[in-house]
Scaffold this active site. Sequence first.
Site: not given
Length: 438
Positions: A249, A315, A369
């Site tokens: 993404g 990430d 996240c």
Amino acid sequence: MTPAARLQATLDLYAELARSERTADAVLSAWLRGKRRLDEPTRGAILDRLHALLRHHARLGWWIDRHGRRDTPRTRIIAWLVLGEGLKPEQIRRLFTGAPLAPAPLSEAEHGLMLKLQGAAMDSAAMPEEVRLECPPWALAPLRARFGAEFAAEMAALLAPPPLDLRVNALKAERAAMLTEFQGLGLPAHPLTRTAHGLRLAERLSLARVPGLKTGALEIQDEGSQLVARLVEAQPGERVVDFCAGAGGKTLAIAAQMGNKGRLIACDVSEGRLKRCAERARRAGLQNAEMRLLSGETDRWVKRHKGSFDRVLVDAPCSGTGTWRRNPDARWRAPEEQGLESLVALQARILASAARLVKPGGRLVYATCALLGEENEAQVAAFLAAHPAFSVVPLSVAAPELTDSAHPEYLMLTPARHGTDGFFAAVLTRADLPAAGA
């Protein structure tokens, strides 16, 4: 499909989730591939009920335990029909008939539970707050520490279904044109204010109705995820690494920043995720992205390319606490299986290894996240203490337009405050002349 058959399908899926080690998304994807003949309303009804069961996991279990019944997928569905959908006994009995494709008739214990729950509400004053807010025991203390007086509001926001956020692929389309196309189809959408290419649909709908998804003009991507990619600020012609690319993404968003110029390498330890990333890259029209399968965070490829890249995004794998509203089953899975301490240690190893790729004067972005301080600010502080060649680029410098972060130096987004998934990102830079021993 009859209402009873829909209920049985939900029960089958729910039972599969209960015994599977796979995530709900993986189980649902496999199930949907085998049910292509189901019409969209039927699929939607089954999935909506299943997600409701997942979002009310702790509360349903509390009620079942309170009335001394065995906790099974059937008792949970019965409890949901009463407490969540407000069905009366005769309505529920008509669903549990034992007819072909319908659930078996209620047992005596199940019938008794159904009657005992009549007139009750899903939330009870007798419930502990963590049950009412669906907070797993392992996350209770760190989330309370994180949010303080805002704990209840943030946990409530994590229980709400997320909106559908999209990112317009600048290589193929413009946001204004996509909004006009949505309006022409009668699909209400509006531009996201924090991102240059994001838009949000005002209502949930079948993805088959969303123009641009199949052509690569649009990608499903939460606004928070788009903002993390924005912090990389990759320029055309640069050399960039997405070190934990997953299904890609953020890789796709970074490639669009680069205008298909330069070199972008998407790394991951999962061949399956990288294949999915490659498929999406082809659909999006990317020409500057390549996939790199790593054996682990210390793969020899990292050493060979030490100091070679302008931008590196990490990430990191994390607890996923910021994504609970879209992955309600995740709160009852990781990180209990390996322990938060082990997860934090893995993040530290990944960050330290990926940092070797950053050239002097280059940018390193660490993101999760997650909402826990152990995975975010504390992780960055420990890295900086061990790597004096790196320093923080304050958010006011890295992205001066982002003025509503919940942290003064880093990007910190929460569902209640920002309407996004929970995200954290720190922008770091490597000194032009690395300090000795860095």
